[in-house]
Design an enzyme around this catalytic site. Structure first.
Site, PDB file in Angstrom:
ATOM      1  N   SER A   1       0.920  -1.074   0.096  1.00 57.23           N
ATOM      2  CA  SER A   1      -0.046  -0.078   0.092  1.00 57.23           C
ATOM      3  C   SER A   1       0.805   1.294   0.146  1.00 57.23           C
ATOM      4  CB  SER A   1      -0.951   0.064   1.254  1.00 57.23           C
ATOM      5  OG  SER A   1      -0.410   0.822   2.155  1.00 57.23           O
ATOM      6  N   LYS A   2       0.476   2.199  -0.617  1.00 54.99           N
ATOM      7  CA  LYS A   2       1.228   3.425  -0.963  1.00 54.99           C
ATOM      8  C   LYS A   2       1.319   4.219   0.670  1.00 54.99           C
ATOM      9  CE  LYS A   2      -2.595   5.732  -3.310  1.00 54.99           C
ATOM     10  NZ  LYS A   2      -2.793   6.535  -4.392  1.00 54.99           N
ATOM     11  N   ARG A   3       0.531   3.911   1.575  1.00 58.39           N
ATOM     12  CA  ARG A   3       1.037   4.446   3.084  1.00 58.39           C
ATOM     13  C   ARG A   3       1.754   3.878   3.687  1.00 58.39           C
ATOM     14  NH1 ARG A   3      -3.213   3.336   5.911  1.00 58.39           N
ATOM     15  NH2 ARG A   3      -4.456   2.307   4.040  1.00 58.39           N
ATOM     16  N   ARG A   4       1.760   2.419   3.336  1.00 59.31           N
ATOM     17  CA  ARG A   4       2.597   1.817   4.487  1.00 59.31           C
ATOM     18  C   ARG A   4       4.094   1.426   3.701  1.00 59.31           C
ATOM     19  NH1 ARG A   4      -1.440  -2.054   5.645  1.00 59.31           N
ATOM     20  NH2 ARG A   4      -1.034  -2.907   3.742  1.00 59.31           N
TER      21      ARG A   4
ATOM     22  N   VAL B   1       6.161   2.260  -2.673  1.00 59.18           N
ATOM     23  CA  VAL B   1       5.585   1.574  -3.868  1.00 59.18           C
ATOM     24  C   VAL B   1       5.764   2.247  -5.258  1.00 59.18           C
ATOM     25  CG1 VAL B   1       3.902   0.183  -2.644  1.00 59.18           C
ATOM     26  CG2 VAL B   1       3.421   2.509  -3.545  1.00 59.18           C
TER      27      VAL B   1
END
Ligand code: GLU
Length: 486
Positions: free
Chosen positions: A246-249, A252
């Site tokens: 995920s782009k938050r975690r 990427v």
């Protein structure tokens, strides 16, 4: 209803046409880069065409600058495309025509239901499955819905990666193909553009499996049901905790990897292993300078696994290090240069032609040690600053009680030593022996005094390149800091 043909690759001919169809609503995600790569490999393997379609119909979320990022990313990876890219937003007339065909054929109907998200704001009624029989005439503010054949039938396809997938029509709601504002939906545009572009194989992420029955129903209703179209849905990419990337975690963004000093060839090498491996289990090594060299012939879409692919940053770094070491020193220097000219010492680096010589001479030693190009400046910075930045941990570890005496001895000898790395090495070790010092411990205070750290390029090459006067100066500074308890 049969969706598409049997999953036999025996039918693949040189008329293969595949596409990468990103939506320019964010940066180029690693998962998208892998989708592009697998399509490209498939096309090259089968002598077919690799096409691009920019799915930019979401006017609120699509951003033109993100389209450039897509092109830049593909170019960086070396994934060349064969025809001018299709911009979905420019095919509005064709999408409207497709809606008209579906309406005329009785496969679609006008609907005044208002999507849930908008009802709070504009009011109106919710969708009711019975709406398909109301026979509403066209009117402003009405959407068009596809009439899913509720005939007890199924849509199925033999996915090249996941095998047979079957969905009962009863489980598919009549879906919107043209919104109330007149814009076509993703389902409609996606299916009609694939047909327009003559796509023979749809290779995409498994997050799109759930829309595939709609996609196939639309094709059938548009009279495009054909036995040659094949679909392949690639497995999800998960992080080390087995959670969806995920782009938050997670990191990427493809371009962030470039900016951090990963090589395109290493990214390609690593991305191709995300879900795929040659059937003989052999290690895949891609020629860093020539992507086309033999590699695509190894790739077979049916060898892609259906289980989630774990993104392993350590493995990527390892592959990158190997690709860096496989480069010629000249190529390595050229690729490292952008990181040098943006380093904190950039103002000074390059101002003297001797800096270039120093850089080129030390580079082979750096090349064997770094895993990413952005580590290069940190290995050589001490050559290009007036005083090295001292790492406190390294200092404390190196400056053992004997260090002051050792530094005094080295300072006394330096003026008389022949200034050549090999000779310096011998003289230095001879001195260590004379003083009865451990060779490794004896080197440490000198290394920290000259470079600021306990790791870096080989000490004697570094001394030669720094020059006698500078070595003497730095050793003296360190010695006086030591005297002052610094
Ligand atoms: N535009 C879609 C996306 O970015 C992909 C559509 C497709 O590959 O069919 O997720």
């Amino acid at each position: 209803m049969g969706g598409c043909g049997e999953g036999s690759l025996g039918r693949v001919t040189d008329s293969v046409r595949v596409r990468f169809a990103p939506s320019p609503t964010g940066f180029l995600h690693l998962g998208s880069a892998r989708a592009a790569l697998f399509n490209w490999l498939f096309a090259r393997r089968h002598g077919g065409q690799f096409l691009l379609r920019i799915e930019d119909t979401d006017r609120d979320r699509s951003r033109p600058e993100l389209i450039d990022v897509i092109f830049e990313g593909l170019e960086w990876l070396g994934l060349d495309w064969d025809e001018p890219p299709v911009h979905q937003s420019q095919r509005d007339d064709a999408h409207q025509a497709a809606v008209d065909v579906l309406l005329a054929g009785g496969h679609a109907y006008w609907s005044d239901a208002v999507p849930e998200g908008e009802r709070d704001r504009v009011g109106g009624r919710a969708y009711d499955p019975a709406d398909r029989d109301r026979g509403l005439p066209p009117a402003r503010g009405r959407a068009v819905r596809f009439k899913v054949p509720h005939d007890g039938g199924v849509t199925s396809w033999n996915d090249l990666i996941r095998g047979e997938i079957t969905v009962e029509h009863e489980h598919i709601e009549d879906f919107v193909i043209r919104r109330a504002d007149g814009s076509p939906t993703f389902f409609l545009a996606n299916a009609s553009d694939d047909a327009h572009m003559g796509i023979t194989h749809v290779i995409r992420g498994e997050d799109l499996i759930n829309i595939t029955p709609k996609y196939l129903l639309l094709r059938a209703a548009m009279g495009l049901e054909d036995a040659t179209l094949q679909l392949a849905h690639m497995p999800l990419i998960v992080n080390e905790q087995r959670k969806k990337l995920s782009k938050r975690r997670d990191d990427v963004s493809l371009m962030d990897y470039r900016d951090r000093g990963y090589l395109a060839s290493a990214m390609v090498n690593y991305l191709c292993l995300l879900g795929w491996g040659p059937p003989d289990g052999e290690e895949v090594r891609i020629d860093p300078l020539n992507l086309n060299d033999g590699f695509p012939t190894m790739f077979d879409i049916t060898d892609v696994s259906s289980s989630p692919a774990a993104f392993d940053t350590k493995k990527l770094a390892h592959i990158n290090g190997e690709h860096l070491r496989a480069l010629s020193v000249e190529a390595f220097a050229e690729l490292a240069m952008p990181f040098m000219v943006t380093a904190p010492f950039a103002d000074r680096f390059g101002s003297d032609p001797a800096d270039r010589t120093t850089f080129e001479r030390i580079l082979p030693e750096v090349q064997t040690r770094v895993t990413t190009l952005d580590e290069v400046p940190g290995y050589v910075d001490f050559f290009f600053v007036d005083s090295p930045e001292i790492d406190e941990t390294s200092w404390n570890k190196a400056m053992v009680p004997d260090a002051a005496g050792w530094l005094d001895a080295v300072i006394a000898e330096v003026p008389g030593w022949d200034w050549d790395a090999t000779v310096l090495h011998e003289s230095f070790m001879g001195l260590a022996e004379e003083l009865g010092a451990n060779r490794r411990k004896f080197q440490a205070p000198v290394r920290v005094a000259l470079t600021g750290r306990s790791v870096g390029p080989p000490l004697f090459e570094s001394m030669e390149l720094l020059g006698r006067d500078e070595v003497l100066r730095r050793l003296t500074v360190a010695r006086s800091q030591l005297a002052g308890g610094g």
